[in-house]
Motif scaffolding. Structure first.
Motif, PDB file in Angstrom:
ATOM      1  N   LEU A  33      43.934  17.961  -9.056  1.00 36.08           N
ATOM      2  CA  LEU A  33      44.422  16.603  -8.853  1.00 36.08           C
ATOM      3  C   LEU A  33      45.969  16.252  -7.889  1.00 36.08           C
ATOM      4  CD1 LEU A  33      44.602  13.353  -8.847  1.00 36.08           C
ATOM      5  CD2 LEU A  33      45.495  13.589 -11.827  1.00 36.08           C
ATOM      6  N   ALA A  34      46.705  16.723  -8.742  1.00 35.96           N
ATOM      7  CA  ALA A  34      48.063  16.980  -7.023  1.00 35.96           C
ATOM      8  C   ALA A  34      47.013  17.255  -5.462  1.00 35.96           C
ATOM      9  CB  ALA A  34      48.902  18.332  -7.487  1.00 35.96           C
ATOM     10  N   ASP A  35      46.521  18.568  -5.676  1.00 33.85           N
ATOM     11  CA  ASP A  35      46.482  18.409  -4.093  1.00 33.85           C
ATOM     12  C   ASP A  35      45.383  17.564  -3.681  1.00 33.85           C
ATOM     13  OD1 ASP A  35      47.376  21.530  -4.300  1.00 33.85           O
ATOM     14  OD2 ASP A  35      45.714  21.406  -5.755  1.00 33.85           O
ATOM     15  N   PHE A  36      44.354  17.019  -4.304  1.00 31.81           N
ATOM     16  CA  PHE A  36      43.216  15.659  -4.117  1.00 31.81           C
ATOM     17  C   PHE A  36      44.448  15.054  -3.411  1.00 31.81           C
ATOM     18  CE2 PHE A  36      41.286  12.207  -5.003  1.00 31.81           C
ATOM     19  CZ  PHE A  36      40.210  12.197  -3.975  1.00 31.81           C
ATOM     20  N   ILE A  37      45.175  14.129  -4.133  1.00 24.46           N
ATOM     21  CA  ILE A  37      46.781  13.057  -4.054  1.00 24.46           C
ATOM     22  C   ILE A  37      47.247  13.542  -2.695  1.00 24.46           C
ATOM     23  CG2 ILE A  37      48.299  11.862  -4.611  1.00 24.46           C
ATOM     24  CD1 ILE A  37      47.788  11.645  -7.358  1.00 24.46           C
ATOM     25  N   ARG A  38      47.665  14.498  -2.218  1.00 26.48           N
ATOM     26  CA  ARG A  38      48.166  15.155  -1.146  1.00 26.48           C
ATOM     27  C   ARG A  38      47.228  14.811   0.355  1.00 26.48           C
ATOM     28  NH1 ARG A  38      50.353  19.501  -4.231  1.00 26.48           N
ATOM     29  NH2 ARG A  38      52.410  19.522  -4.543  1.00 26.48           N
TER      30      ARG A  38
ATOM     31  N   ALA B 223      52.879  19.487 -11.089  1.00 24.46           N
ATOM     32  CA  ALA B 223      52.807  17.470 -11.418  1.00 24.46           C
ATOM     33  C   ALA B 223      53.541  17.265 -11.949  1.00 24.46           C
ATOM     34  CB  ALA B 223      51.990  18.504 -12.851  1.00 24.46           C
ATOM     35  N   ALA B 224      55.087  17.514 -12.301  1.00 18.86           N
ATOM     36  CA  ALA B 224      55.487  16.775 -12.790  1.00 18.86           C
ATOM     37  C   ALA B 224      56.630  16.066 -11.017  1.00 18.86           C
ATOM     38  CB  ALA B 224      56.876  17.327 -13.541  1.00 18.86           C
TER      39      ALA B 224
ATOM     40  N   TRP C  34      55.684  12.600 -11.397  1.00 18.46           N
ATOM     41  CA  TRP C  34      56.067  11.498 -12.504  1.00 18.46           C
ATOM     42  C   TRP C  34      56.496   9.182 -12.370  1.00 18.46           C
ATOM     43  CZ3 TRP C  34      60.213   8.415 -10.072  1.00 18.46           C
ATOM     44  CH2 TRP C  34      60.376   8.312  -9.025  1.00 18.46           C
ATOM     45  N   PRO C  35      56.337   8.855 -10.492  1.00 18.50           N
ATOM     46  CA  PRO C  35      56.299   8.043 -10.978  1.00 18.50           C
ATOM     47  C   PRO C  35      54.784   7.020 -11.487  1.00 18.50           C
ATOM     48  CG  PRO C  35      56.440   8.521  -8.258  1.00 18.50           C
ATOM     49  CD  PRO C  35      55.907   9.882  -9.784  1.00 18.50           C
ATOM     50  N   GLN C  36      53.754   7.789 -11.277  1.00 19.60           N
ATOM     51  CA  GLN C  36      52.803   7.394 -12.179  1.00 19.60           C
ATOM     52  C   GLN C  36      53.348   7.643 -13.854  1.00 19.60           C
ATOM     53  OE1 GLN C  36      52.200   9.327  -9.380  1.00 19.60           O
ATOM     54  NE2 GLN C  36      50.023   8.428  -8.743  1.00 19.60           N
ATOM     55  N   THR C  37      53.907   8.329 -14.498  1.00 19.97           N
ATOM     56  CA  THR C  37      53.444   8.212 -16.156  1.00 19.97           C
ATOM     57  C   THR C  37      54.820   7.314 -15.639  1.00 19.97           C
ATOM     58  OG1 THR C  37      54.045  11.064 -15.825  1.00 19.97           O
ATOM     59  CG2 THR C  37      55.148   9.797 -17.296  1.00 19.97           C
ATOM     60  N   LEU C  38      56.133   7.100 -15.086  1.00 26.12           N
ATOM     61  CA  LEU C  38      57.445   6.063 -15.367  1.00 26.12           C
ATOM     62  C   LEU C  38      56.161   4.887 -15.760  1.00 26.12           C
ATOM     63  CD1 LEU C  38      60.004   6.350 -15.941  1.00 26.12           C
ATOM     64  CD2 LEU C  38      60.818   5.171 -13.813  1.00 26.12           C
ATOM     65  N   ALA C  39      55.537   4.521 -14.462  1.00 25.93           N
ATOM     66  CA  ALA C  39      54.538   3.439 -14.204  1.00 25.93           C
ATOM     67  C   ALA C  39      54.123   2.705 -15.720  1.00 25.93           C
ATOM     68  CB  ALA C  39      54.476   2.957 -13.560  1.00 25.93           C
TER      69      ALA C  39
ATOM     70  N   SER D  84      50.441   6.840 -17.851  1.00 23.59           N
ATOM     71  CA  SER D  84      51.068   7.190 -18.509  1.00 23.59           C
ATOM     72  C   SER D  84      51.092   8.912 -19.231  1.00 23.59           C
ATOM     73  CB  SER D  84      51.502   6.180 -20.230  1.00 23.59           C
ATOM     74  OG  SER D  84      51.020   5.036 -20.368  1.00 23.59           O
ATOM     75  N   LEU D  85      49.759   9.128 -19.472  1.00 26.38           N
ATOM     76  CA  LEU D  85      49.186  11.137 -19.083  1.00 26.38           C
ATOM     77  C   LEU D  85      49.042  11.606 -17.681  1.00 26.38           C
ATOM     78  CD1 LEU D  85      47.743  10.591 -22.743  1.00 26.38           C
ATOM     79  CD2 LEU D  85      50.149  11.245 -22.401  1.00 26.38           C
ATOM     80  N   ALA D  86      49.942  11.113 -16.954  1.00 25.74           N
ATOM     81  CA  ALA D  86      49.324  11.800 -15.475  1.00 25.74           C
ATOM     82  C   ALA D  86      49.425  13.205 -15.174  1.00 25.74           C
ATOM     83  CB  ALA D  86      49.813  10.741 -14.185  1.00 25.74           C
ATOM     84  N   ILE D  87      50.325  13.438 -15.876  1.00 22.19           N
ATOM     85  CA  ILE D  87      51.222  14.388 -16.095  1.00 22.19           C
ATOM     86  C   ILE D  87      50.545  16.050 -16.531  1.00 22.19           C
ATOM     87  CG2 ILE D  87      53.133  16.664 -16.028  1.00 22.19           C
ATOM     88  CD1 ILE D  87      55.173  14.034 -15.453  1.00 22.19           C
TER      89      ILE D  87
END
Length: 611
Positions: free
Chosen positions: A367-372, A529-530, A534-539, A566-569
């Motif tokens: 997911l992290a690579d996909f977002i990039r 992942a963090a 982390w912005p998704q988790t915090l939001a 909340s559980l993005a990571i």
């Protein structure tokens, strides 16, 4: 690539040309060949426009009614504006998918020919009478797998009588000396193994203009030697049979300047990628077929696995540097759809081969690579704002450019709508009179419409037993489809939030660069992942607490998004765990036909072209 304002030349008069003239006179234009009646295409486009306008109006009217209980205040007007921005992409996706299913059910194996009549002009026996360059731009990629894929295509072509018509170019923008040495060694090894094949290697000292600039320099040097060229990405895989089919169609269709193949994912190892490409495959199949029905001669270009007529592309599709400052200026990051619009402006058609074939790509492993990857595409597509007013473009091409923008505008608009809705929760007088059943019904309708491309693609498989068997049978297809939809519902808010933050950053001159993509990994580590999510988790946590305190009943609406954010990571990490990935493979979950092929089937015999 020149640092000048983008002011194209005016359209010339259209003149009919035969194939030889196209090569020698690229500045001339072609007339409509009449294989698909222009009046019929206009009727199709009008019908699709009408259907989308009605759909958008109904959905907007329903939301306006829902928010009007208690009267509209400023925040609700802002919500309506954000909601309206999400609707065009939602609506066009639904109608393209419905059209794709209808065409498939009505015409079965001939559906691709119906939307692209040029496919019906060939039998598959025609000799290859043109010269083709297969080009693969690289930038700091691991060259071994990329060169292996390129050699695979060359090896297949070597088993046909037409190998001498193809030359291969590795176009390097690599600025890492160690990787560059491996590129050179890999090409040298290839040349020693196949001395009869022309394999060219060229490395630029600067990444001017990114991939489009690399190809432009290749065309300046060698383009005049070739009738067509076939750009491949570093992760592209194409079979010789598909390539020869594209060449044969282009040979007998001088009006076509670009012929895009439908690109599907390759078998993969991670749970994330298997789920993603399973859903993407079904969504793209129905969507592309339906879109081709009305786009017709103004089809897509996805930048790779596409056959391009060299002379008009070189004459009319070069991309200057956009004037100005900021992230929407400079060299165009997303060159593909703009090139298609310029090719159509030049009088040549851009068409799509709306059928599955041996044309593939790898998808991001996490997911992290996909977002990039999405952020880079988002930056490039947003540059189209500066290009919508280009003189000479057809109306359909302008719509194509706008839809490319809309694809990445919808996600931030959706996120803004949600955040404004959370703010509205602090005004109980505005929400107390709204009927819950109305809101839940509207929410369900929007959700179903959003999933329509995947649902229609799955329906194409389920109604055809032969197709379903290629995926492991209807039961496995249904189970995989259900699980993939649930997974995508978790992924979508995470990606949308990332895009929203990025789009906001564009206003502060933040932009992405052109770096090598991460194409292979065994798993995503918690630390990475963090760092990304982390912005998704915090939001997600902040929104959950906000709604729980002010309007607990609103958690019913927000549960899918709140859980995802909340559980993005952990979601990103778990979907790459080797144990889960192995389980999905061993049980056939998310299997695509290529996963279930035997070794002999993967050899892909070339039928009539075998020497």
């Amino acid at each position: 690539m020149k640092d000048v304002p983008f002011v194209p030349e005016p359209m010339a008069e259209t003149v009919p040309l035969d194939g030889a003239q196209v090569k020698n006179a690229p500045d001339l234009r072609l007339v409509d060949t009449g294989d698909t009646n222009a009046r019929a295409i206009r009727r199709r486009r009008l019908a699709v426009l009408t259907a989308n306008v009605i759909t958008v109006a109904l959905l907007f009217g329903a939301m306006t009614t829902f928010l009007s209980f208690g009267g509209l205040i400023w925040i609700e007007w802002a919500m309506l504006v954000a909601y309206a921005l999400t609707l065009p992409w939602l609506s066009i996706g639904m109608w393209n998918a419905l059209l794709g299913l209808w065409l498939d059910l009505k015409h079965s194996d001939q559906a691709a020919v119906v939307v692209n009549p040029a496919l019906g002009r060939i039998t598959g026996q025609e000799p290859i009478a043109t010269r083709i360059a297969v080009v693969m731009p690289l930038r700091n990629e691991d060259p071994a797998p990329s060169l292996h894929r390129l050699r695979g295509l060359q090896d297949e072509l070597a088993h046909t009588p037409w190998a001498k018509h193809f030359d291969f170019y590795v176009l390097s923008d690599t600025d890492n000396p160690a990787i560059a040495l491996r590129e050179e060694a890999g090409v040298a090894q290839w040349r020693r193994a196949r001395p009869e094949i022309k394999v060219h290697y060229h490395r630029r000292s600067e990444n001017t203009g990114y991939k489009a600039g690399n190809i432009a320099e290749f065309l300046d040097r060698s383009g005049a030697e070739y009738d067509f060229f076939l750009p491949l990405d570093a992760d592209s895989v194409m079979g010789a049979e598909t390539v020869l089919r594209l060449v044969r169609v282009m040979q007998v269709s001088p009006e076509i300047g670009m012929l895009q193949s439908l690109v599907t994912g390759l078998p993969s190892k991670t749970f994330f990628t298997r789920a993603f490409q399973f859903g993407m495959r079904h969504g793209m199949r129905s969507y592309t077929l339906g879109a081709a029905w009305w786009q017709a001669d103004c089809g897509p270009n996805w930048g790779h696995n596409i056959l391009i007529r060299t002379a008009p592309f070189h004459a009319h599709c070069m991309l200057p540097k956009l004037p100005g400052k900021g992230p929407l200026s400079g060299y165009v990051l997303s060159h593909d759809q703009l090139e298609a619009a310029l090719m159509r402006r030049a009088g040549f058609e851009t068409r799509v081969l709306a059928e599955e074939s041996d044309s593939h790509e790898e998808n991001p492993p996490s997911l992290a690579d996909f977002i990039r990857r999405e952020l880079r595409w988002c930056n490039g597509n947003m540059q189209y704002f500066k290009l919508l007013g280009l003189p000479g473009l057809t109306l359909t091409s302008r719509v194509q450019l706008y839809l490319a923008i809309q694809m990445y505008l919808a996600a931030p608009a959706w996120m803004l709508f949600v955040l404004l809705g959370a703010g509205l929760a602090a005004m109980p007088a505005q929400v107390v009179g709204a009927p819950l059943w109305f809101g839940l019904s509207l929410f369900a309708i929007v959700l179903v419409l959003n999933l329509m491309p995947k649902m229609m693609g799955l329906a194409q498989i389920l109604v055809n037993k032969t197709r379903a068997d290629a995926y492991g049978g209807r039961r496995l297809v249904s189970l995989s489809g259900l699980v993939e939809i649930l997974v995508s519902m978790l992924m979508a808010p995470i990606v949308a939030f990332g895009l929203s933050v990025f789009v906001l950053g564009l206003f502060f001159n933040h932009r992405v660069g052109w770096d090598a993509q991460q194409r292979h990994r065994d798993r995503l580590e918690w630390t990475e992942a963090a760092r990304v999510l982390w912005p998704q988790t915090l939001a997600g946590l902040a929104l959950t607490v906000w709604l729980a305190v002010l309007v607990p009943w609103a958690l019913i609406f927000g549960a899918p998004m709140l859980i995802a954010l909340s559980l993005a990571i952990p979601i990103a990490v778990v979907t790459t765990l080797p144990k889960l990935s192995r389980w999905s493979i061993s049980n056939g979950l998310f299997d695509i036909p290529e996963d279930r092929q035997t070794d002999s089937e993967r050899e892909r015999p070339l039928k009539a072209d075998i020497a």
